[in-house]
Scaffold this active site. Sequence first.
Site, PDB file in Angstrom:
ATOM      1  N   THR A  41       0.740  -1.162   0.080  1.00 30.83           N
ATOM      2  CA  THR A  41      -0.053  -0.012   0.128  1.00 30.83           C
ATOM      3  C   THR A  41       0.925   1.386  -0.104  1.00 30.83           C
ATOM      4  O   THR A  41       0.524   2.459  -0.519  1.00 30.83           O
ATOM      5  CB  THR A  41      -0.821   0.166   1.173  1.00 30.83           C
ATOM      6  OG1 THR A  41      -1.836  -1.089   1.272  1.00 30.83           O
ATOM      7  CG2 THR A  41      -1.730   1.403   1.307  1.00 30.83           C
ATOM      8  N   TYR A  55      -7.960   0.882  -3.601  1.00 28.47           N
ATOM      9  CA  TYR A  55      -6.752   1.189  -4.245  1.00 28.47           C
ATOM     10  C   TYR A  55      -6.077   0.062  -5.221  1.00 28.47           C
ATOM     11  O   TYR A  55      -6.341  -1.008  -4.796  1.00 28.47           O
ATOM     12  CB  TYR A  55      -5.997   1.994  -3.418  1.00 28.47           C
ATOM     13  CG  TYR A  55      -5.767   1.330  -2.319  1.00 28.47           C
ATOM     14  CD1 TYR A  55      -4.526   0.579  -2.437  1.00 28.47           C
ATOM     15  CD2 TYR A  55      -6.055   1.649  -1.000  1.00 28.47           C
ATOM     16  CE1 TYR A  55      -4.186  -0.211  -1.260  1.00 28.47           C
ATOM     17  CE2 TYR A  55      -5.886   1.069  -0.106  1.00 28.47           C
ATOM     18  CZ  TYR A  55      -4.783  -0.039  -0.023  1.00 28.47           C
ATOM     19  OH  TYR A  55      -4.323  -0.617   1.176  1.00 28.47           O
ATOM     20  N   SER A  88       1.201  -7.486  -0.599  1.00 22.03           N
ATOM     21  CA  SER A  88       1.994  -8.507   0.272  1.00 22.03           C
ATOM     22  C   SER A  88       1.105  -9.690   0.468  1.00 22.03           C
ATOM     23  O   SER A  88       1.689 -10.857   1.018  1.00 22.03           O
ATOM     24  CB  SER A  88       2.209  -7.903   1.521  1.00 22.03           C
ATOM     25  OG  SER A  88       0.896  -7.655   2.388  1.00 22.03           O
ATOM     26  N   THR A 121       1.038  -4.103   4.294  1.00 24.33           N
ATOM     27  CA  THR A 121       0.929  -4.468   5.647  1.00 24.33           C
ATOM     28  C   THR A 121       0.153  -5.757   6.054  1.00 24.33           C
ATOM     29  O   THR A 121       0.357  -6.254   7.350  1.00 24.33           O
ATOM     30  CB  THR A 121      -0.071  -3.355   6.269  1.00 24.33           C
ATOM     31  OG1 THR A 121      -1.413  -3.393   5.602  1.00 24.33           O
ATOM     32  CG2 THR A 121       0.490  -2.081   6.376  1.00 24.33           C
ATOM     33  N   ASP A 122      -0.485  -6.394   5.041  1.00 24.95           N
ATOM     34  CA  ASP A 122      -1.079  -7.599   5.335  1.00 24.95           C
ATOM     35  C   ASP A 122      -0.146  -8.826   5.824  1.00 24.95           C
ATOM     36  O   ASP A 122      -0.794  -9.743   6.735  1.00 24.95           O
ATOM     37  CB  ASP A 122      -2.017  -8.043   3.916  1.00 24.95           C
ATOM     38  CG  ASP A 122      -2.996  -7.333   3.599  1.00 24.95           C
ATOM     39  OD1 ASP A 122      -3.481  -6.672   4.426  1.00 24.95           O
ATOM     40  OD2 ASP A 122      -3.729  -7.615   2.388  1.00 24.95           O
ATOM     41  N   LYS A 194      -1.205  -6.804  13.042  1.00 24.71           N
ATOM     42  CA  LYS A 194      -2.098  -6.249  12.617  1.00 24.71           C
ATOM     43  C   LYS A 194      -3.388  -6.300  12.933  1.00 24.71           C
ATOM     44  O   LYS A 194      -3.950  -7.490  13.152  1.00 24.71           O
ATOM     45  CB  LYS A 194      -2.253  -6.313  10.963  1.00 24.71           C
ATOM     46  CG  LYS A 194      -2.906  -5.395  10.160  1.00 24.71           C
ATOM     47  CD  LYS A 194      -2.881  -5.420   8.710  1.00 24.71           C
ATOM     48  CE  LYS A 194      -3.777  -4.434   7.885  1.00 24.71           C
ATOM     49  NZ  LYS A 194      -3.693  -4.581   6.440  1.00 24.71           N
ATOM     50  N   GLU A 315      -4.557 -28.122  26.963  1.00 23.36           N
ATOM     51  CA  GLU A 315      -5.650 -28.672  26.420  1.00 23.36           C
ATOM     52  C   GLU A 315      -5.611 -30.219  25.730  1.00 23.36           C
ATOM     53  O   GLU A 315      -6.428 -30.659  25.028  1.00 23.36           O
ATOM     54  CB  GLU A 315      -6.389 -27.826  25.619  1.00 23.36           C
ATOM     55  CG  GLU A 315      -6.948 -26.422  26.374  1.00 23.36           C
ATOM     56  CD  GLU A 315      -8.232 -26.916  27.373  1.00 23.36           C
ATOM     57  OE1 GLU A 315      -8.799 -27.705  26.857  1.00 23.36           O
ATOM     58  OE2 GLU A 315      -8.055 -26.545  28.428  1.00 23.36           O
TER      59      GLU A 315
END
Length: 358
Positions: A41, A55, A88, A121-122, A194, A315
């Site tokens: 981005t 975008y 990304s 950023t992903d 994120k 667990e």
Amino acid sequence: MKSTTVSRWLVATFCALTAITAAQAQTTKLPNVTVLATGGTIAGTGATSTTTVGYTAATVGVQQLINAVPELAKIANVKGEQVFQIASESMTNEHWLTLGKRVNALLAQNDVDGIVITHGTDTMEETAYFLDLVVKSKKPVVLVGAMRPSTALSADGPINLYNAVSIAGSQEAVGKGVLLALNDQIHAARDVTKTNTSTPDSFKTPELGLLGYVQGGKPFFYRASTRKHTTDSEFDIANLTALPQVDIVYGYANMNTVALDAFVAAGAKGIIHAGVGDGSIAARVKPGLIAARKKGTIIVRSSRVGQGILARNGEANDDELDFVASDTLSPQKARILLMLALTKTNNTRDIQRMFYTY
């Protein structure tokens, strides 16, 4: 020429030369920072200045990114290199190996003091953690991105890039591991995530906390990660051409083994089980995980929750089942550590040690 005039001329000349020398010295004192661009981005463009979603990512080249922030010339000698130009979400293991090797090659040079990597950023947190485990230098490596494209009103890319370069060129960041710089904050690669789809303050370290801030072009650190990284890491990608296949199986109500069985059939060497709660395993899924482990697939129990320590033998009886607990790593970061671990060993005890070390 009278002696007084000569003296004045000599003094003026000396002062002028001194000023030039001082200016040159100031320039040479600036750190040398290389910006490696991968797209995202921060290099994106939108149809209008108000386009902040929908975008097109990865359209602006590295030199254009650098030129858009002329203030960089005051804090560092900046060079740019376009490594990839992708969004990304399309980042692959092969991209990581290429990027990691390039980072190590540059940091081995005496004329490189730090590296900034522009990134979408992903998956930025994943790339950062991978580099945190494979970079072989104490010199700063800083990942930076943006939540708004370069054409948007109040685009956050320029200030983020400025801050990232200031960190990468600083002595304060030396030995801190791979860092992320967004929203005037500094985060550790291992712990950051994120947290929002679109707001500029998306990147956070919810429980363990950010490392510091950037203010006035200067980084301020308040804590450091205690986990091993970079030069203290046992992982080496110098001779690697591929990484072992590791996949993530997500836990949910009414879960079945379709995805798990498909991954194992496709040759997965490791499975991250992103369980509910403290990594709980559904009764109908447990036999599939046991069968996969008996076939040689390494099983790591993680959690979809996002915070907290995953308890070994909590667990599930990990000792009996020969499973590995992910500690505090998210499923996506557990996958990265397991891939690298599998380049060294298939021994689950040793892999568990790695999860408690990194």
